[in-house]
Design a protein around this motif. Structure first.
Motif, PDB file in Angstrom:
ATOM      1  N   VAL A  83      16.498  -0.875   6.259  1.00 38.77           N
ATOM      2  CA  VAL A  83      17.054   0.170   7.119  1.00 38.77           C
ATOM      3  C   VAL A  83      18.460  -0.205   7.582  1.00 38.77           C
ATOM      4  N   GLN A  84      18.654  -1.468   7.921  1.00 39.07           N
ATOM      5  CA  GLN A  84      19.970  -1.914   8.382  1.00 39.07           C
ATOM      6  C   GLN A  84      21.033  -1.755   7.312  1.00 39.07           C
ATOM      7  N   GLN A  85      20.617  -1.786   6.050  1.00 35.84           N
ATOM      8  CA  GLN A  85      21.575  -1.655   4.958  1.00 35.84           C
ATOM      9  C   GLN A  85      21.665  -0.222   4.432  1.00 35.84           C
ATOM     10  N   GLY A  86      21.011   0.711   5.107  1.00 36.67           N
ATOM     11  CA  GLY A  86      21.153   2.110   4.758  1.00 36.67           C
ATOM     12  C   GLY A  86      20.266   2.584   3.630  1.00 36.67           C
ATOM     13  N   VAL A  87      19.184   1.864   3.357  1.00 35.03           N
ATOM     14  CA  VAL A  87      18.269   2.255   2.284  1.00 35.03           C
ATOM     15  C   VAL A  87      17.339   3.359   2.772  1.00 35.03           C
ATOM     16  N   HIS A  88      17.123   4.356   1.934  1.00 33.62           N
ATOM     17  CA  HIS A  88      16.105   5.365   2.211  1.00 33.62           C
ATOM     18  C   HIS A  88      14.753   4.833   1.737  1.00 33.62           C
ATOM     19  N   LEU A  89      13.738   5.011   2.556  1.00 32.69           N
ATOM     20  CA  LEU A  89      12.405   4.515   2.251  1.00 32.69           C
ATOM     21  C   LEU A  89      11.442   5.673   2.040  1.00 32.69           C
ATOM     22  N   VAL A  90      10.450   5.451   1.195  1.00 34.96           N
ATOM     23  CA  VAL A  90       9.395   6.430   0.941  1.00 34.96           C
ATOM     24  C   VAL A  90       8.058   5.753   1.197  1.00 34.96           C
ATOM     25  N   ILE A  91       7.190   6.381   1.981  1.00 38.98           N
ATOM     26  CA  ILE A  91       5.856   5.838   2.224  1.00 38.98           C
ATOM     27  C   ILE A  91       4.886   6.533   1.284  1.00 38.98           C
ATOM     28  N   ASN A  92       4.281   5.778   0.380  1.00 40.94           N
ATOM     29  CA  ASN A  92       3.341   6.323  -0.594  1.00 40.94           C
ATOM     30  C   ASN A  92       2.001   5.617  -0.512  1.00 40.94           C
TER      31      ASN A  92
END
Length: 434
Positions: free
Chosen positions: A370-379
């Motif tokens: 998150v600190q590096q600006g990554v988008h995350l997906v919860i699957n």
């Protein structure tokens, strides 16, 4: 709640097993007429990866205590009583998980939930804040030391407000130290399960799943009414366009019957040596969503192949970063900093896999992403309908990593996801591969 005698052979269990057991016993408790309200506390409420026991706080009138204690020990889920007092009881469940229950009155409920949720260091920091104001904070409430009278604080939020602090979600209480607590701190509005709009990697009977696509669709719509879409993401034995076209025909037919474009066409493609993919780009570009995963056992460094997969304009998400089972051996090496930088630069999402044995992205890595600006997906990567519920486990990991709605891609509408895909393709086409 007293420090109770520890029964022999009690070991820690996974968060998910603890959650399932906790929900079962909590449901039974809430059916007792003496119970005004009850909630899970302790490490289970904080969402720690494993728990030692189940903590529950019950609100009930003082007059009902003895009758309530008698009923608690005779619940169907209870195997034996370990110890008890006037306002607490420790029992062993039939599944061999210990449960500690504290009974409090209405004015004590907020303080009890705060105290028994913990952790100890966070409680100590709050108690220190109270002492600086001439007050006392314990499991019974917030008191003015000069008058020994209750201060109005019926909820946890009330206690934080009285102390001049912003409310801190249970999942963050282990990472908020006493220095941060007493300085200006803006607690993020963490992602919630109700904000998830869809599960983006589900396996059907076409691949390794147990359920047919129509059953998956109807179950998801009924069990999760807030879902706006789901993605069927099989890896078919014969990765040809003809086979996937037949699956797409079935998806189209189910969507027509539903009168809703609810099911999206996805794929799980394997990442091979040097980042090569098991499905050609010409086919990948036809899918609504592409998740690339490592599937072969390896103990080497996976960083290069994962970065190469991020550079493909048709790969929207990186799933398994290894094929290792969580805690089952030494995982392959990954330079997470390099991977996160590349994922952010190429608009490639990284998956939080909610399967209990595949938790490759823990809360610390989620925070760094998150600190590096990554988008995350919860699957869930569900292979059975019962596994759809695992989404809650993924949400816990995200919350402990400090994720808000903005950090989780599948909290967005499908229109927004289409824009994310377009941005990904434009960036990758303009940036030369490494």
């Amino acid at each position: 709640m007293k420090a109770n005698k520890q029964p022999p052979n009690v070991s820690r269990v996974s968060l998910w097993d603890g959650f399932v057991a906790g929900q079962e016993i909590l449901k039974a408790i809430n059916q007792l007429p003496e119970v005004e309200k009850a909630a899970l506390a302790g490490s289970l409420r904080r969402g720690t990866p494993t728990i030692g026991d189940i903590d529950i706080v019950i609100q009930a009138s003082k007059a009902a205590n003895q009758q309530l204690l008698d009923k608690l020990q005779h619940l169907e889920q209870v195997a034996s009583v370990i110890d008890s007092g006037r306002t607490w009881i420790t029992m062993m469940l039939r599944n061999q998980i210990k449960v500690d229950i504290c009974i409090v009155e209405q004015q004590q409920y907020g303080a009890a939930m705060l105290y028994f949720t913990g952790p100890v260091a966070h409680n100590s920091a709050l108690q220190s804040c109270a002492r600086q104001k001439g007050w006392k904070l314990n499991e019974c409430g917030l008191f003015d030391l000069r008058t020994d009278s209750y201060l109005p604080a019926g909820t946890e939020e009330d206690i934080y407000n009285q102390l001049g602090l912003q409310y801190i979600a249970p999942e963050l209480r282990e990472t908020i130290d006493s220095i941060t607590l007493t300085s200006p701190y803006q607690s993020p509005s963490l992602i919630s399960f109700s904000q998830i709009k869809g599960d983006m990697r589900i396996k059907s009977k076409w691949g390794k799943g147990e359920a047919a696509i129509p059953h998956i669709a109807h179950y998801a719509l009924n069990a999760f009414p807030h879902y706006q879409y789901i993605i069927i993401a099989d890896q078919l034995p014969d990765s040809t366009s003809d086979q996937y076209l037949r699956q797409w025909d079935e998806i189209d037919e189910v969507n027509r019957q539903l009168k809703n474009n609810f099911i999206k066409k996805g794929i799980e493609t394997a990442i091979g040596n040097h980042g090569s993919l098991s499905v050609k780009n010409e086919l990948l570009l036809s899918f609504d969503w592409v998740t690339a995963t490592i599937q072969e056992e390896t103990t080497g460094d996976n960083t290069e192949k994962l970065i190469k997969a991020c550079e493909c304009p048709y790969v929207h998400c990186i799933g398994h970063t290894s094929s290792q089972i969580y805690n089952a051996g030494s995982p392959p090496r990954i330079n997470w900093d390099q991977l996160f930088k590349k994922a952010a630069a190429t608009h490639t999402a990284i998956e939080i896999n909610a399967q209990p044995n595949c938790l490759e992205l823990d809360d610390a890595l989620v925070y760094n992403a998150v600190q590096q600006g990554v988008h995350l997906v919860i699957n869930t990567a569900a292979t059975a309908l019962s596994q759809f519920d695992l989404m809650q486990l993924g949400v816990w990991i995200a919350r402990r990593g400090g994720c808000t709605k903005q950090n989780i891609l599948n909290s967005r509408s499908w229109q927004e996801i289409e824009q994310f895909k377009l941005n990904k393709r434009l960036v990758c086409q303009q940036t030369p591969a490494t």
